[in-house]
Write an enzyme that holds these catalytic residues in place. Structure first.
Site, mmCIF file in Angstrom:
data_model
loop_
_atom_site.group_PDB
_atom_site.id
_atom_site.type_symbol
_atom_site.label_atom_id
_atom_site.label_comp_id
_atom_site.label_asym_id
_atom_site.label_seq_id
_atom_site.Cartn_x
_atom_site.Cartn_y
_atom_site.Cartn_z
ATOM 1 N N GLN A 127 -0.304 -9.914 -6.142
ATOM 2 C CA GLN A 127 -0.770 -11.311 -6.146
ATOM 3 C C GLN A 127 -0.300 -12.062 -7.354
ATOM 4 O OE1 GLN A 127 -2.863 -12.490 -3.994
ATOM 5 N NE2 GLN A 127 -3.617 -10.575 -2.751
ATOM 6 N N ASN A 175 -6.935 -9.655 -6.972
ATOM 7 C CA ASN A 175 -6.711 -10.520 -5.789
ATOM 8 C C ASN A 175 -7.922 -11.403 -5.225
ATOM 9 O OD1 ASN A 175 -7.244 -7.333 -5.630
ATOM 10 N ND2 ASN A 175 -8.124 -7.695 -3.786
ATOM 11 N N THR A 192 13.650 4.841 8.955
ATOM 12 C CA THR A 192 14.624 3.639 9.329
ATOM 13 C C THR A 192 13.888 2.314 8.688
ATOM 14 O OG1 THR A 192 15.214 4.709 11.294
ATOM 15 C CG2 THR A 192 15.681 2.447 11.350
ATOM 16 N N CYS A 204 -15.978 -3.472 4.796
ATOM 17 C CA CYS A 204 -16.711 -2.792 5.968
ATOM 18 C C CYS A 204 -16.508 -1.449 5.497
ATOM 19 C CB CYS A 204 -15.999 -3.024 7.129
ATOM 20 S SG CYS A 204 -17.153 -2.599 8.581
ATOM 21 N N THR A 235 0.994 -1.290 -0.018
ATOM 22 C CA THR A 235 0.048 0.007 0.092
ATOM 23 C C THR A 235 1.025 1.326 -0.205
ATOM 24 O OG1 THR A 235 -1.880 -1.249 1.099
ATOM 25 C CG2 THR A 235 -1.889 1.121 1.338
ATOM 26 N N SER A 269 4.638 -7.345 -1.838
ATOM 27 C CA SER A 269 4.506 -7.322 -0.519
ATOM 28 C C SER A 269 4.976 -8.528 0.284
ATOM 29 C CB SER A 269 3.059 -7.161 -0.376
ATOM 30 O OG SER A 269 2.613 -7.082 1.010
HETATM 31 N N1 PLP Z 1 -2.490 -4.874 -4.119
HETATM 32 C C1 PLP Z 1 -2.923 -6.141 -4.046
HETATM 33 C C2 PLP Z 1 -3.443 -6.738 -5.347
HETATM 34 C C3 PLP Z 1 -3.146 -6.706 -2.918
HETATM 35 O O1 PLP Z 1 -3.908 -8.036 -2.925
HETATM 36 C C4 PLP Z 1 -3.047 -6.237 -1.766
HETATM 37 C C5 PLP Z 1 -3.350 -6.652 -0.331
HETATM 38 O O2 PLP Z 1 -4.274 -7.157 -0.361
HETATM 39 C C6 PLP Z 1 -2.278 -4.906 -1.763
HETATM 40 C C7 PLP Z 1 -1.968 -4.286 -3.076
HETATM 41 C C8 PLP Z 1 -1.958 -4.248 -0.531
HETATM 42 O O3 PLP Z 1 -0.701 -4.884 0.080
HETATM 43 P P1 PLP Z 1 -0.083 -4.797 1.671
HETATM 44 O O4 PLP Z 1 -0.972 -5.454 2.515
HETATM 45 O O5 PLP Z 1 1.200 -5.149 1.648
HETATM 46 O O6 PLP Z 1 -0.360 -3.065 1.795
#
Ligand code: PLP
Length: 368
Positions: free
Chosen positions: A168, A142, A226, A313, A70, A188
């Protein structure tokens, strides 16, 4: 506990735990400090960067470590765009993309999905405006697991840069952002067997970003703060295990297909979401009309089984999944959505227990 929600987060790989355990036991310096402990932390981070670069087949200089995908999305999008810049973005994208575009005050054109969650390359080309600055298309969705044709897309929009969310895709299908013609991509750690707490932004050589998080020279001035040495090490170790993970995915696909076939046999009214011909091996998205996804999810949870419904939500109420709505489902149908995402550890026995439990729950809920 039967965990079938590996697209949300997957387990830390035992070899990753083995690699990071000694780091918890020793005093780690701040990688920006010039003394010995600082230099040692810096060395650990740089060798991790080298490993991640090797996995992605990119240069280590073009990787920025941050706290999550994110954050990486925000660094890339807000660092690249100026307020009012026009962006073409697909309806498939993760909420982090929409959040970053709002922060960047971008002018947004939306590329729709068809009923299977696919995009049309012709429609993509036709949607490019003379002032389109960036196109955003994820590699793998996702919720429904669709794989998108990133190389074809980057060629179709040339010379407009492509931002590709690779979160993903990594570890589920071969993915190399530079070879596919992307300009930026993000990943991620916790989705590939690393730890929560590390995301990565890759930018193509020569692409200059404004600083989004400032106040320190870390990551060559591209992300102040950091560095999380342990989560970065975990990310790199998980990357080193990706060739093995990709081989394991064949077995995961076999189990997912067995799950899908058995459910279709047992529930004649089952609807599968997404592009079944072109999905990642671990994801199965479906609905049983008339069975509320949240109720099914809660009933499964009581039996120790974790899956996901795509609902989110919002202001205290559950909103139907935006992706399912984008496929043309009604809000009522979308509220019946369920996502089962397998991991490399998922066993046949777990799948059989899940199937039997779902059948019992569906019978009970349908009677009420
Ligand atoms: N992009 C996609 C396609 C994701 O599935 C996710 C997490 O569900 C993210 C971005 C965000 O990843 P993070 O949890 O590392 O912020």
């Amino acid at each position: 506990m039967i965990y079938l929600d590996h697209n949300a987060t997957t387990f830390t790989h035992p070899q990753v735990l083995e690699k990071i355990q000694p780091l918890f036991a020793k005093q780690l310096g701040n990688a920006s400090s010039v003394h010995q402990l600082g230099r040692e932390a810096k060395g650990i981070i740089e060798s991790a960067r080298f490993q991640v670069a090797q996995t992605l087949t990119v240069s280590p200089r073009n990787l920025v470590f941050c706290s999550s995908a994110t954050e990486a999305i925000h660094l890339g999008i807000c660092g690249f765009l100026a307020p009012g810049d026009r962006v073409l973005v697909t309806q498939a994208e993760h909420p982090a993309i929409w959040g970053a575009l709002a922060q960047a005050q971008a002018k947004i054109d939306i590329l729709p999905l068809d009923q299977y969650g696919r995009i049309s390359i012709d429609q993509l080309k036709a949607s490019i405006q003379p002032d389109t600055k960036l196109v955003i298309m994820m590699a793998v969705q996702n919720e429904i697991g669709n794989i998108y044709p990133i190389e074809q897309i980057s060629k179709a929009i040339h010379p407009i840069p492509l931002f590709c969310d690779g979160v993903q895709a990594l570890g589920k299908i071969p993915f190399a952002p530079e070879k596919l013609g992307c300009a930026m991509s993000v990943f991620s750690g916790h989705k590939i067997g690393g730890l929560i707490g590390c995301g990565v932004l890759w930018t193509k050589p020569g692409l200059i970003l404004k600083s989004y998080i400032s106040g320190g020279a870390q990551e060559r001035g591209r992300r102040a703060g950091t560095e999380n040495t342990i989560a970065i090490t975990a990310f790199a170790q998980a990357c080193s295990l990706i060739p093995q993970r990709l081989i394991q995915m064949q077995d995961v696909a076999f189990k997912r297909d067995y799950l899908q076939k058995t459910l279709l046999d047992r529930f004649p009214d089952l609807c599968i979401h997404g592009d079944v011909e072109n999905r990642v091996p671990n994801t199965l998205a479906l609905r049983l009309d008339g069975l509320d996804g949240e109720l099914v999810l809660q009933a499964l949870d009581l039996k120790g089984i974790c899956i996901s419904s795509g609902s989110a939500c919002s202001s205290g109420a559950l909103e139907p999944s935006k992706i399912l709505l984008a496929l043309g489902l009604s809000a009522k149908q979308a509220k019946c959505g369920l996502r089962i995402s397998l991991g490399v550890q998922t066993t046949q026995e777990e799948i059989d227990i899940f199937i039997e439990t779902l059948i019992q729950i569906a019978q009970k809920l349908r009677l009420n």
